[in-house]
Design a protein around this motif. Structure first.
Motif, short mmCIF file in Angstrom:
data_model
loop_
_atom_site.label_atom_id
_atom_site.label_comp_id
_atom_site.label_asym_id
_atom_site.label_seq_id
_atom_site.Cartn_x
_atom_site.Cartn_y
_atom_site.Cartn_z
N PRO A 1 -1.21 1.91 -9.72
CA PRO A 1 -1.99 2.51 -8.64
C PRO A 1 -1.90 1.70 -7.35
O PRO A 1 -1.70 0.49 -7.38
CB PRO A 1 -3.43 2.52 -9.17
CG PRO A 1 -3.45 1.42 -10.18
CD PRO A 1 -2.07 1.35 -10.77
N VAL A 2 -2.03 2.40 -6.23
CA VAL A 2 -2.07 1.75 -4.93
C VAL A 2 -3.48 1.21 -4.75
O VAL A 2 -4.45 1.94 -4.91
CB VAL A 2 -1.72 2.74 -3.79
CG1 VAL A 2 -1.85 2.06 -2.44
CG2 VAL A 2 -0.34 3.30 -4.00
N GLU A 3 -3.57 -0.06 -4.42
CA GLU A 3 -4.91 -0.67 -4.26
C GLU A 3 -5.37 -0.65 -2.85
O GLU A 3 -4.65 -0.65 -1.92
CB GLU A 3 -4.85 -2.10 -4.79
CG GLU A 3 -4.50 -2.14 -6.27
CD GLU A 3 -4.19 -3.54 -6.75
OE1 GLU A 3 -4.34 -4.51 -5.98
OE2 GLU A 3 -3.80 -3.66 -7.91
N ARG B 1 6.49 0.85 -8.58
CA ARG B 1 6.12 2.23 -8.20
C ARG B 1 7.36 3.04 -7.84
O ARG B 1 7.52 4.19 -8.29
CB ARG B 1 5.18 2.21 -6.99
CG ARG B 1 3.77 1.89 -7.32
CD ARG B 1 2.87 2.06 -6.09
NE ARG B 1 1.79 1.12 -6.21
CZ ARG B 1 1.50 0.17 -5.33
NH1 ARG B 1 2.19 0.06 -4.21
NH2 ARG B 1 0.51 -0.65 -5.54
N SER C 1 0.80 -1.23 0.00
CA SER C 1 0.00 0.00 0.00
C SER C 1 0.83 1.28 0.00
O SER C 1 0.31 2.36 0.19
CB SER C 1 -0.95 0.00 1.21
OG SER C 1 -0.19 0.04 2.40
#
Length: 152
Positions: A150-152, A133, A64
């Motif tokens: 993208p951060v899930e 990332r 995250s």
């Protein structure tokens, strides 16, 4: 009484006072060498308001973290200064040959380690997405146009 005797009589109290003053001064100076007796508990409570250190550890769940968070926590130690030959953050000239290889090649170098950089920069808890990332973030500071997952 002669003048000589009168002068001598006047000097007698002075000659008695000098040894007394010397003894008092010596006793005062002798006490200066002793360390003051200080209660360590009182000292600790007096300095506690300014000497207390509080550490707050924030645990972020694996997977995250953003590229910037990973860079700041892991990569900045070497890439901010260029230590051990690491390409410096934001230096397009140093990054140009690396960026030309593409994001996948950069990610492979980070995952497996390269030269002095250990695998995953030493942060073995990074997920594959976080490695991408962080790599994209660092490369983008030097002008790359990579997209961070993208951060899930």
């Amino acid at each position: 009484m002669s003048e000589h005797c009168a002068t001598r009589a006047a000097q007698r109290p002075l000659s008695l006072a000098l040894p007394v003053v010397a003894v008092v001064a010596a006793s005062l100076l002798a006490g200066c060498g002793k360390p003051p007796e200080v209660d360590p508990e009182v000292t600790a409570s007096a300095i506690a308001p300014v000497a207390r250190i509080e550490l707050k550890v924030e645990k972020v769940a694996a997977g995250s973290r953003t590229g910037e968070q990973i860079y700041n926590a892991v990569c900045t130690a070497c890439h901010a200064t260029g230590v051990l030959g690491a390409p410096t953050t934001g230096d397009a000239g140093q990054w140009a040959p690396r960026l030309g290889k593409g994001l996948d090649a950069l990610v492979a170098s980070v995952t497996n380690g390269l030269n002095a950089m250990p695998p995953k920069g030493g942060a073995t808890d990074l997920t594959d997405a976080e490695v991408v990332r962080a790599t994209a973030y660092l490369a983008n500071t030097a002008g790359a146009g990579f997209t961070e997952p993208p951060v899930e």
